[in-house]
Write a protein that holds these residues in place. Structure first.
Motif, mmCIF file in Angstrom:
data_model
loop_
_atom_site.group_PDB
_atom_site.id
_atom_site.type_symbol
_atom_site.label_atom_id
_atom_site.label_comp_id
_atom_site.label_asym_id
_atom_site.label_seq_id
_atom_site.Cartn_x
_atom_site.Cartn_y
_atom_site.Cartn_z
ATOM 1 N N GLY A 1 -51.226 -21.018 33.374
ATOM 2 C CA GLY A 1 -50.463 -20.127 34.150
ATOM 3 C C GLY A 1 -48.921 -20.274 33.851
ATOM 4 O O GLY A 1 -47.908 -20.160 34.424
ATOM 5 N N THR A 2 -48.683 -20.862 32.536
ATOM 6 C CA THR A 2 -47.346 -21.004 32.046
ATOM 7 C C THR A 2 -46.702 -20.302 31.124
ATOM 8 O O THR A 2 -47.604 -20.092 30.061
ATOM 9 C CB THR A 2 -47.437 -22.469 31.669
ATOM 10 N N LEU A 3 -45.483 -20.104 31.034
ATOM 11 C CA LEU A 3 -44.704 -19.170 30.185
ATOM 12 C C LEU A 3 -43.681 -20.091 29.616
ATOM 13 O O LEU A 3 -42.702 -20.840 30.493
ATOM 14 C CB LEU A 3 -44.396 -18.099 30.708
ATOM 15 N N LEU A 4 -43.743 -20.198 28.189
ATOM 16 C CA LEU A 4 -42.396 -20.966 27.652
ATOM 17 C C LEU A 4 -41.614 -20.108 26.783
ATOM 18 O O LEU A 4 -42.105 -19.288 25.930
ATOM 19 C CB LEU A 4 -42.980 -22.111 26.770
ATOM 20 N N VAL A 5 -40.602 -20.187 26.637
ATOM 21 C CA VAL A 5 -39.561 -19.286 25.653
ATOM 22 C C VAL A 5 -38.652 -20.359 24.983
ATOM 23 O O VAL A 5 -37.788 -21.176 25.644
ATOM 24 C CB VAL A 5 -38.589 -18.327 26.377
ATOM 25 N N VAL A 6 -38.725 -20.472 23.917
ATOM 26 C CA VAL A 6 -37.821 -21.174 22.696
ATOM 27 C C VAL A 6 -36.868 -20.239 21.925
ATOM 28 O O VAL A 6 -37.427 -19.174 21.312
ATOM 29 C CB VAL A 6 -38.796 -22.053 21.977
ATOM 30 N N ARG A 7 -35.735 -20.524 22.075
ATOM 31 C CA ARG A 7 -34.920 -19.721 21.296
ATOM 32 C C ARG A 7 -33.683 -20.549 20.659
ATOM 33 O O ARG A 7 -33.486 -21.697 21.249
ATOM 34 C CB ARG A 7 -34.160 -18.523 22.216
ATOM 35 N N GLN A 8 -32.904 -19.997 19.714
ATOM 36 C CA GLN A 8 -31.731 -20.709 19.139
ATOM 37 C C GLN A 8 -30.799 -19.718 19.598
ATOM 38 O O GLN A 8 -30.663 -18.639 19.313
ATOM 39 C CB GLN A 8 -31.837 -20.449 17.650
ATOM 40 N N SER A 9 -29.676 -20.316 20.221
ATOM 41 C CA SER A 9 -28.552 -19.772 20.645
ATOM 42 C C SER A 9 -27.180 -20.463 19.844
ATOM 43 O O SER A 9 -26.819 -21.719 20.357
ATOM 44 C CB SER A 9 -28.200 -19.839 22.167
ATOM 45 N N GLY A 10 -26.501 -19.760 19.026
ATOM 46 C CA GLY A 10 -25.476 -20.445 18.401
ATOM 47 C C GLY A 10 -26.175 -21.305 17.371
ATOM 48 O O GLY A 10 -27.112 -21.513 16.712
ATOM 49 N N ARG A 11 -25.454 -22.664 17.654
ATOM 50 C CA ARG A 11 -25.951 -23.915 16.814
ATOM 51 C C ARG A 11 -26.898 -24.904 17.542
ATOM 52 O O ARG A 11 -26.737 -26.095 17.474
ATOM 53 C CB ARG A 11 -24.802 -24.628 16.253
#
Length: 421
Positions: free
Chosen positions: A276-286
């Motif tokens: 039941g888990t949601l993960l969001v990985v993102r690059q913001s700037g550096r």
């Protein structure tokens, strides 16, 4: 004889109710302060281990003679001694993380007094720990939310952790910290999931660091999923697992793991249906950022050896920075950073503080995007809109001071009751 047995049932171990009340009041007062020191978990484990002891003495003490009642009281006292020894072992495991914590030292002293009062041997059996919540995956084992709803008649309680920027951490307990950590650190480490983040110094700044690598391991779980690895690095946030697949663990037409993206190379959303888990990985700037939404039963499924999780307890006390006092280059830069972040963020909350801190320490306008994206993820993952915007760090510290005072007063009252008893 029956009268004597009744007296024994009502007078044996009166401190039990004091401890239950103390733990309940502390946990209800300021639940957000449980951070690196897990003393409240030791407290709740002790309460759970002793809940049934009073009822067992009541149910078995009234039918026989005085000898039966005495045996019942002895059995109950032995049970409390076992629970106290377990309580003591738990506090010993917390010694390093709880150094300087008032609640911890009060609990240690209270345990010592109770062991003496009830003449408990130092060596002996201990209470069995509560089982980890693996049973929550029974039924439709690979669809956690559906299984939980059928069994409990409600939706799970979800917790959120966000890690972003220099790096800043919003823990599952809603503490907010800025860490000076460098190198690889575990964010989550439980029976189902391991997440590690690597923080490195940024170019051109003596104080600034940034998340440059995130590693996520989904552990093998029954028939639902085999172990699966996801890795993201700066300028490379893949929309696939390390083996190139975008889904894993197919069963009854559903996949336990799926990956998708809204911005190839800079964003990935991973859904783990079996937990039941949601993960969001993102690059913001550096820098990279991670946002996690997971049920409480999954987040708390770990053992005492998994004692370092930044998303659970925050960063070590020696590694914490004050976002209210970033190293200021000059007044104009600080004013400019405040104005820039005020335009991007709706409230002067911890995300605003993190934005200003990152701008000042890095000197890079693009660093402000990390706080904006982290706030957006928190808004999407936290169902109660009132809990999205956390109070500034100074207010949280004042709240901790109030909790310490309340706990001290409660424990003094409890010890007074014990002395009178």
């Amino acid at each position: 004889m029956e009268h004597r047995a009744a007296i024994g049932r009502h007078t044996a171990l009166p401190w039990k109710h004091c401890i239950h009340l103390t733990v309940l009041l502390v946990q209800l007062s300021l639940p957000e302060v449980a951070a690196s020191c897990r003393i409240l978990r030791c407290n709740s484990d002790f309460v759970a281990a002793t809940l049934d002891l009073g009822s067992s003495s009541s149910s078995s003490g009234g039918g026989g003679g005085g000898g039966g009642a005495a045996l019942t009281r002895e059995a109950v006292n032995a049970g409390y001694c076992s629970a106290l020894r377990s309580y003591a072992m738990c506090t010993k495991r917390m010694a390093r993380a709880c150094r300087g914590d008032l609640a911890y030292h009060s609990a240690v002293q209270g345990i010592e007094d109770l062991l003496i009062q009830h003449r408990c041997p130092r060596a002996g059996p201990t209470a069995q720990p509560r089982p980890l919540p693996q049973g929550t995956l029974l039924g439709d084992a690979c669809l956690y939310e559906r299984s939980f709803s059928i069994r409990e008649g409600r939706t799970p309680e979800y917790l959120h952790c966000g890690v972003f920027g220099d790096p800043h951490i919003r823990t599952f307990n809603n503490d907010f910290q800025t860490c000076a950590v460098q190198g690889a650190w575990p964010l989550v480490d439980n029976e189902y999931l391991y997440i590690q983040a690597t923080s490195s110094p940024t170019r051109g700044g003596t104080h600034a660091t940034a998340l440059t690598k995130i590693t996520i391991i989904f552990k093998n779980w029954r028939q639902c999923v085999d172990q699966q690895l996801y890795q993201a690095e700066l300028d490379n946030v893949p929309a696939a697992f390390a083996d190139g697949s975008v889904s894993s663990g197919e069963r009854r037409g559903h996949h336990s793991l799926t990956v998708r993206t809204q911005s190839p190379g800079r964003h990935a959303e991973i859904r783990a249906a079996h937990i039941g888990t949601l993960l969001v990985v993102r690059q913001s700037g550096r820098s990279l950022g991670l946002s996690v939404r997971s049920p409480r039963g999954i987040v708390e499924a770990f053992g005492p050896e998994q004692d370092l999780q930044l998303c659970v307890w925050g960063c070590p006390a020696a590694q914490r920075l004050n976002t209210l006092r970033p190293p200021p280059p000059d007044f104009s830069s600080t004013t400019s950073a405040q104005a820039h972040c005020a335009e991007l963020l709706p409230a002067r909350d911890v995300y605003y503080q993190a934005c200003v801190f990152d701008l000042i320490t890095s000197g890079d306008l693009n660093s402000s995007v990390a706080a904006v994206n982290a706030l957006q993820d928190a808004t999407n993952m936290i169902s109660d809109a009132q809990r999205v915007h956390l109070q500034p760090v100074a207010s949280a510290e004042q709240g901790r001071a109030r909790l310490d005072l309340m706990l001290l007063l409660l424990l003094l009252g409890m010890l007074g009751t014990l002395t009178g008893a």
